[in-house]
Scaffold this active site. Sequence first.
Site, PDB file in Angstrom:
ATOM      1  CB  VAL A   9      -0.913  -0.002   1.306  1.00 41.88           C
ATOM      2  CG1 VAL A   9      -1.674   1.232   1.467  1.00 41.88           C
ATOM      3  CG2 VAL A   9      -1.890  -1.225   1.373  1.00 41.88           C
ATOM      4  CG  ASN A  61       4.883   9.204  -0.019  1.00 38.74           C
ATOM      5  OD1 ASN A  61       6.002   9.690  -0.154  1.00 38.74           O
ATOM      6  ND2 ASN A  61       4.012   9.737  -1.022  1.00 38.74           N
ATOM      7  CE1 TYR A 102       6.143  18.127   5.333  1.00 39.66           C
ATOM      8  CE2 TYR A 102       8.299  18.990   6.024  1.00 39.66           C
ATOM      9  CZ  TYR A 102       7.707  18.256   5.323  1.00 39.66           C
ATOM     10  OH  TYR A 102       8.139  17.300   4.446  1.00 39.66           O
ATOM     11  CE  LYS A 116       6.604  14.974   6.520  1.00 37.17           C
ATOM     12  NZ  LYS A 116       5.827  13.736   6.092  1.00 37.17           N
TER      13      LYS A 116
HETATM   14  N1  LIG Z   1       9.928  16.917  -1.883  1.00 43.88           N
HETATM   15  C1  LIG Z   1      10.728  16.980  -0.753  1.00 43.88           C
HETATM   16  O1  LIG Z   1      11.667  17.977  -0.702  1.00 43.88           O
HETATM   17  C2  LIG Z   1      10.485  16.153   0.488  1.00 43.88           C
HETATM   18  C3  LIG Z   1      11.443  16.341   1.571  1.00 43.88           C
HETATM   19  C4  LIG Z   1      11.385  15.627   2.761  1.00 43.88           C
HETATM   20  C5  LIG Z   1      10.218  14.802   3.022  1.00 43.88           C
HETATM   21  N2  LIG Z   1       9.325  14.683   1.952  1.00 43.88           N
HETATM   22  C6  LIG Z   1       7.906  14.094   2.133  1.00 43.88           C
HETATM   23  O2  LIG Z   1       7.693  13.231   1.417  1.00 43.88           O
HETATM   24  C7  LIG Z   1       6.170  12.817   1.083  1.00 43.88           C
HETATM   25  C8  LIG Z   1       5.990  12.949  -0.395  1.00 43.88           C
HETATM   26  O3  LIG Z   1       5.893  14.207  -0.775  1.00 43.88           O
HETATM   27  P1  LIG Z   1       6.504  14.646  -2.149  1.00 43.88           P
HETATM   28  O4  LIG Z   1       7.470  15.247  -2.192  1.00 43.88           O
HETATM   29  O5  LIG Z   1       6.389  13.370  -2.904  1.00 43.88           O
HETATM   30  O6  LIG Z   1       4.981  15.832  -2.361  1.00 43.88           O
HETATM   31  P2  LIG Z   1       4.093  15.709  -3.852  1.00 43.88           P
HETATM   32  O7  LIG Z   1       4.488  15.510  -5.010  1.00 43.88           O
HETATM   33  O8  LIG Z   1       3.297  16.979  -3.300  1.00 43.88           O
HETATM   34  O9  LIG Z   1       2.991  14.619  -3.120  1.00 43.88           O
HETATM   35  C9  LIG Z   1       2.126  14.521  -2.028  1.00 43.88           C
HETATM   36  C10 LIG Z   1       1.174  13.285  -2.082  1.00 43.88           C
HETATM   37  O10 LIG Z   1       0.289  13.375  -0.922  1.00 43.88           O
HETATM   38  C11 LIG Z   1      -1.041  13.445  -1.238  1.00 43.88           C
HETATM   39  N3  LIG Z   1      -1.867  13.949  -0.418  1.00 43.88           N
HETATM   40  C12 LIG Z   1      -1.699  15.134  -0.065  1.00 43.88           C
HETATM   41  N4  LIG Z   1      -2.782  15.493   0.635  1.00 43.88           N
HETATM   42  C13 LIG Z   1      -3.617  14.527   0.996  1.00 43.88           C
HETATM   43  C14 LIG Z   1      -4.782  14.166   1.368  1.00 43.88           C
HETATM   44  N5  LIG Z   1      -5.686  15.007   2.126  1.00 43.88           N
HETATM   45  N6  LIG Z   1      -5.382  12.869   1.281  1.00 43.88           N
HETATM   46  C15 LIG Z   1      -4.582  11.936   0.413  1.00 43.88           C
HETATM   47  N7  LIG Z   1      -3.416  12.359  -0.114  1.00 43.88           N
HETATM   48  C16 LIG Z   1      -2.998  13.373   0.135  1.00 43.88           C
HETATM   49  C17 LIG Z   1      -0.824  13.953  -2.438  1.00 43.88           C
HETATM   50  O11 LIG Z   1      -2.022  13.342  -3.494  1.00 43.88           O
HETATM   51  P3  LIG Z   1      -3.300  14.229  -3.809  1.00 43.88           P
HETATM   52  O12 LIG Z   1      -2.991  15.442  -3.867  1.00 43.88           O
HETATM   53  O13 LIG Z   1      -3.798  13.365  -5.117  1.00 43.88           O
HETATM   54  O14 LIG Z   1      -4.395  13.788  -2.824  1.00 43.88           O
HETATM   55  C18 LIG Z   1       0.529  13.574  -3.328  1.00 43.88           C
HETATM   56  O15 LIG Z   1       0.184  12.311  -3.996  1.00 43.88           O
HETATM   57  C19 LIG Z   1       5.659  13.672   1.941  1.00 43.88           C
HETATM   58  O16 LIG Z   1       5.337  13.400   3.298  1.00 43.88           O
HETATM   59  C20 LIG Z   1       6.521  14.951   2.214  1.00 43.88           C
HETATM   60  O17 LIG Z   1       6.412  15.552   3.448  1.00 43.88           O
HETATM   61  C21 LIG Z   1       9.100  15.531   0.653  1.00 43.88           C
END
Ligand SMILES: NC(=O)c1ccc[n+]([C@@H]2O[C@H](COP(=O)([O-])OP(=O)(O)OC[C@H]3O[C@@H](n4cnc5c(N)ncnc54)[C@H](OP(=O)(O)O)[C@@H]3O)[C@@H](O)[C@H]2O)c1
Length: 271
Positions: free
Chosen positions: A13, A94, A160, A164
């Site tokens: 999942v 995630n 945030y 985390k």
């Molecule tokens: N990118 C970075 O620099 C970075 C760094 C450290 C950690 N992270 C962590 O990595 C993880 C993934 O982030 P990402 O970088 O891949 O960002 P992203 O491309 O914005 O992806 C975020 C995902 O979360 C989903 N999401 C958001 N709100 C939601 C809701 N209410 N219900 C269900 N799903 C929801 C979104 O899907 P929908 O909008 O379709 O619902 C999307 O698939 C996050 O936990 C983030 O904090 C990211």
Amino acid sequence: MRNFKTWAGHRAVVTGASSGIGAEYARQLATLGVNLVIAARRMDRLQALALELSSKHGVKVDCCQVDLVAPEGPRVLFDFATADSQQVTVLINNAGLAKYGSFLEFPYEDHFSTLAVNSVAPTEITYRFVKHMLAHRKQSYVTQVASIAAFQPVGNFAVYSGTKGYLMYFSESLAYELRGTSVKIMCLCPGGTYTEFFEHSGQKITSSGRKTMMSSEKVVRLGIQAMLAGKVIFVPGFLNQLACFLPRLIPRHLGQFFAAKAMGRAVEKAS
Ligand SMILES: NC(=O)c1ccc[n+]([C@@H]2O[C@H](COP(=O)([O-])OP(=O)(O)OC[C@H]3O[C@@H](n4cnc5c(N)ncnc54)[C@H](OP(=O)(O)O)[C@@H]3O)[C@@H](O)[C@H]2O)c1
């Protein structure tokens, strides 16, 4: 990839699979032959990914449209993924979001959503799936996607970094409770990674920020290796590891000062 053969036929999942790191987890698990449940709100994105992965790798991909802010979201996902007595052996928690800026500038509803998706939902999803995994007794893995912001309070990212930090403490404590069982828990703490995250959180990456960013392909590849190796906390990338280790050597308030400076150099508020 370790254990390549043994992964065929498993069911994973992945939350937040409609973009970025979650979509990449789905892609890399599919190449290992793992069947998938991919979850998010944007069903069109999930369906396109499901079609791509099932035709390329011959795996079964089920799409679950779910809003993890809604109180019933985690239960809806669990019931969907385990319908017809299907067994889940991998969970990638995630989905996540952020709002970049001062705490008081946003409507409270934005902070509520961040708390719900980043902390409350992963806690209930973990509770339900770990019980399920312990009951079926197959070797199982849970990865919680936190951030390097879990190691250090970060100004302009108050909610945030709080969510985390919670996820990291929760995962580490649970990994201890579950030692010696068939379920391994790991917390993945990426640093800046090229995804839509910046657009969604209201940030613009600066030219110096670009130099330190990682690709989601690399973050996930290293994350899967670490998960299989049984790590409890894993920070991908040497610079990110340094950024998490150095604050331990200096007073906490100085750590926060340098974190805010580094963040300010890497990103600016989008107009
Ligand atoms: N990118 C970075 O620099 C970075 C760094 C450290 C950690 N992270 C962590 O990595 C993880 C993934 O982030 P990402 O970088 O891949 O960002 P992203 O491309 O914005 O992806 C975020 C995902 O979360 C989903 N999401 C958001 N709100 C939601 C809701 N209410 N219900 C269900 N799903 C929801 C979104 O899907 P929908 O909008 O379709 O619902 C999307 O698939 C996050 O936990 C983030 O904090 C990211």
